[in-house]
Design an enzyme around this catalytic site. Sequence first.
Site, PDB file in Angstrom:
ATOM      1  N   HIS A 132     -36.540  -3.523  58.865  1.00 21.59           N
ATOM      2  CA  HIS A 132     -35.106  -3.610  58.465  1.00 21.59           C
ATOM      3  C   HIS A 132     -34.333  -4.714  58.821  1.00 21.59           C
ATOM      4  CE1 HIS A 132     -34.121  -2.006  62.259  1.00 21.59           C
ATOM      5  NE2 HIS A 132     -32.652  -2.420  62.194  1.00 21.59           N
TER       6      HIS A 132
HETATM    7  C1  UD1 Z   1     -27.607  -2.254  60.933  1.00 23.16           C
HETATM    8  C2  UD1 Z   1     -27.275  -3.029  62.076  1.00 23.16           C
HETATM    9  C3  UD1 Z   1     -28.708  -2.792  62.774  1.00 23.16           C
HETATM   10  C4  UD1 Z   1     -29.255  -1.767  63.065  1.00 23.16           C
HETATM   11  C5  UD1 Z   1     -29.427  -1.123  61.783  1.00 23.16           C
HETATM   12  C6  UD1 Z   1     -29.903   0.470  61.928  1.00 23.16           C
HETATM   13  C7  UD1 Z   1     -25.556  -4.641  62.026  1.00 23.16           C
HETATM   14  C8  UD1 Z   1     -25.227  -6.163  61.920  1.00 23.16           C
HETATM   15  N1  UD1 Z   1     -26.870  -4.246  61.827  1.00 23.16           N
HETATM   16  O1  UD1 Z   1     -28.124  -2.844  60.201  1.00 23.16           O
HETATM   17  O2  UD1 Z   1     -28.428  -3.589  64.300  1.00 23.16           O
HETATM   18  O3  UD1 Z   1     -30.623  -1.789  63.670  1.00 23.16           O
HETATM   19  O4  UD1 Z   1     -28.026  -0.889  61.126  1.00 23.16           O
HETATM   20  O5  UD1 Z   1     -30.574   0.747  60.603  1.00 23.16           O
HETATM   21  O6  UD1 Z   1     -24.650  -3.899  62.022  1.00 23.16           O
HETATM   22  N2  UD1 Z   1     -27.395   0.590  52.657  1.00 23.16           N
HETATM   23  C9  UD1 Z   1     -27.456   1.503  51.857  1.00 23.16           C
HETATM   24  N3  UD1 Z   1     -26.940   2.751  52.555  1.00 23.16           N
HETATM   25  C10 UD1 Z   1     -26.810   2.971  53.635  1.00 23.16           C
HETATM   26  C11 UD1 Z   1     -26.480   1.898  54.581  1.00 23.16           C
HETATM   27  C12 UD1 Z   1     -26.828   0.815  54.249  1.00 23.16           C
HETATM   28  O7  UD1 Z   1     -27.849   1.664  50.894  1.00 23.16           O
HETATM   29  O8  UD1 Z   1     -26.439   4.372  54.160  1.00 23.16           O
HETATM   30  C13 UD1 Z   1     -27.686  -0.725  52.396  1.00 23.16           C
HETATM   31  C14 UD1 Z   1     -26.761  -1.599  51.717  1.00 23.16           C
HETATM   32  O9  UD1 Z   1     -27.291  -2.171  50.714  1.00 23.16           O
HETATM   33  C15 UD1 Z   1     -26.470  -2.797  52.854  1.00 23.16           C
HETATM   34  C16 UD1 Z   1     -27.512  -2.912  53.454  1.00 23.16           C
HETATM   35  O10 UD1 Z   1     -28.299  -1.721  53.551  1.00 23.16           O
HETATM   36  O11 UD1 Z   1     -25.814  -3.645  52.330  1.00 23.16           O
HETATM   37  C17 UD1 Z   1     -27.651  -3.113  55.044  1.00 23.16           C
HETATM   38  O12 UD1 Z   1     -26.754  -2.268  55.675  1.00 23.16           O
HETATM   39  P1  UD1 Z   1     -25.859  -2.561  57.013  1.00 23.16           P
HETATM   40  O13 UD1 Z   1     -25.248  -1.487  57.502  1.00 23.16           O
HETATM   41  O14 UD1 Z   1     -24.880  -3.902  56.643  1.00 23.16           O
HETATM   42  O15 UD1 Z   1     -26.969  -3.480  58.118  1.00 23.16           O
HETATM   43  P2  UD1 Z   1     -28.327  -2.539  58.323  1.00 23.16           P
HETATM   44  O16 UD1 Z   1     -29.390  -3.518  58.099  1.00 23.16           O
HETATM   45  O17 UD1 Z   1     -28.628  -1.291  58.310  1.00 23.16           O
END
Ligand code: UD1
Length: 351
Positions: free
Chosen positions: A203
């Site tokens: 991820h």
């Molecule tokens: C975040 C943390 C990372 C942690 C991870 C655990 C930051 C910078 N990164 O990364 O350190 O290890 O969480 O998972 O804070 N999305 C969904 N549904 C959700 C959540 C996310 O569809 O419930 C998708 C969205 O398209 C979003 C992408 O995942 O744009 C990334 O989510 P984001 O919360 O920005 O960062 P993570 O990659 O989850």
Amino acid sequence: MKVISVVGARPQFVKVALVVKELAERGIEAPIVHTGQHYDYEMSALFFKELEIPEPVVNLNVGSGTHAEQTSKMLLGLEKILLRERPHAIIVYGDTNSTLAGALSAAKLNITICHVEAGLRSYNRKMPEEINRIVSDHLSDVLFAPTRHALEILKREGLGDKAHMVGDVMYDVLLRYMDMSMSSTVVEKMGLEPKKYYLATVHRAENTDDPKRLSDIISALSALDLPVIFPAHPRTKKRMEEYGIKMDGSIRLVSPMSYLEFITLLRYAAKVLTDSGGVQKEAYVLGVPCITLRDETEWVETVEDGWNILVGASRDRIITAVAKFSPKGERKKHYGDGYAHKRIADVVEGL
Ligand code: UD1
């Protein structure tokens, strides 16, 4: 006394679980504020339910966006809540954008900040998490280090006076839920046999947002000799579709799993391939060889003891490690004794 915990992303729900329960048992008001960074049922509500975490008093519902969009929405929401609630202190966890926003909003309001999982460094500033950790540690008043190594880093950065070596709260949770996981039938339900499958998670932005790295990783997973269970993070799934990356062969793509299902699958896996921090530690504790799809790690003791190998995103190195990496060395008690959450509560009680 009121102490607000700010969380938002999946690993933070694991980290907060025992801390807030322990504070509440001591008569401290310990509300949870959820930023809404993670919002899918499997990424958030499922964890609250399974780990019996009290419902958040507020959810800011910030959702996804660029770093600036996500963090600025959090800051706006958190400032209002902190002004209204006037807590004695706030606790932030780990290294996500929710950690950074929690620390920064409290710092501007002169509210005491405690950081759980302080002192981790990858020394790679391209990782958003590294920026979040450095800023959060340096803004905090109280730093809870999970390991001796983390404590040494804090001392080197001149933060030793604020630091407490308490152990790792994720280890505390793992110890408590490990026995329950034994009775979980997820391995059978998925038609798997213990130690006859691999588990994979991907991820990190450095892997998912680089088409070459992501396709090399998926190509390596597809070529392995046993089934690969791959609970895909929503970001990873989205990018695979965007880049047109196809999976075949041994990969079984599944939805994100609950905590208990995941640690059960991990426990019985032949090997795990991951770019997560938490999973590297959990694999070490459970005695599962870990192949880390990164070029560096914060959890250096897992590598030093020979249970974790860093292979980056190279297809050949991944395939070779799966075939040959076979740790045998002793595993030590790097992560404490299972009572980090109590030591954290001892310090918070005295603030
Ligand atoms: C975040 C943390 C990372 C942690 C991870 C655990 C930051 C910078 N990164 O990364 O350190 O290890 O969480 O998972 O804070 N999305 C969904 N549904 C959700 C959540 C996310 O569809 O419930 C998708 C969205 O398209 C979003 C992408 O995942 O744009 C990334 O989510 P984001 O919360 O920005 O960062 P993570 O990659 O989850």
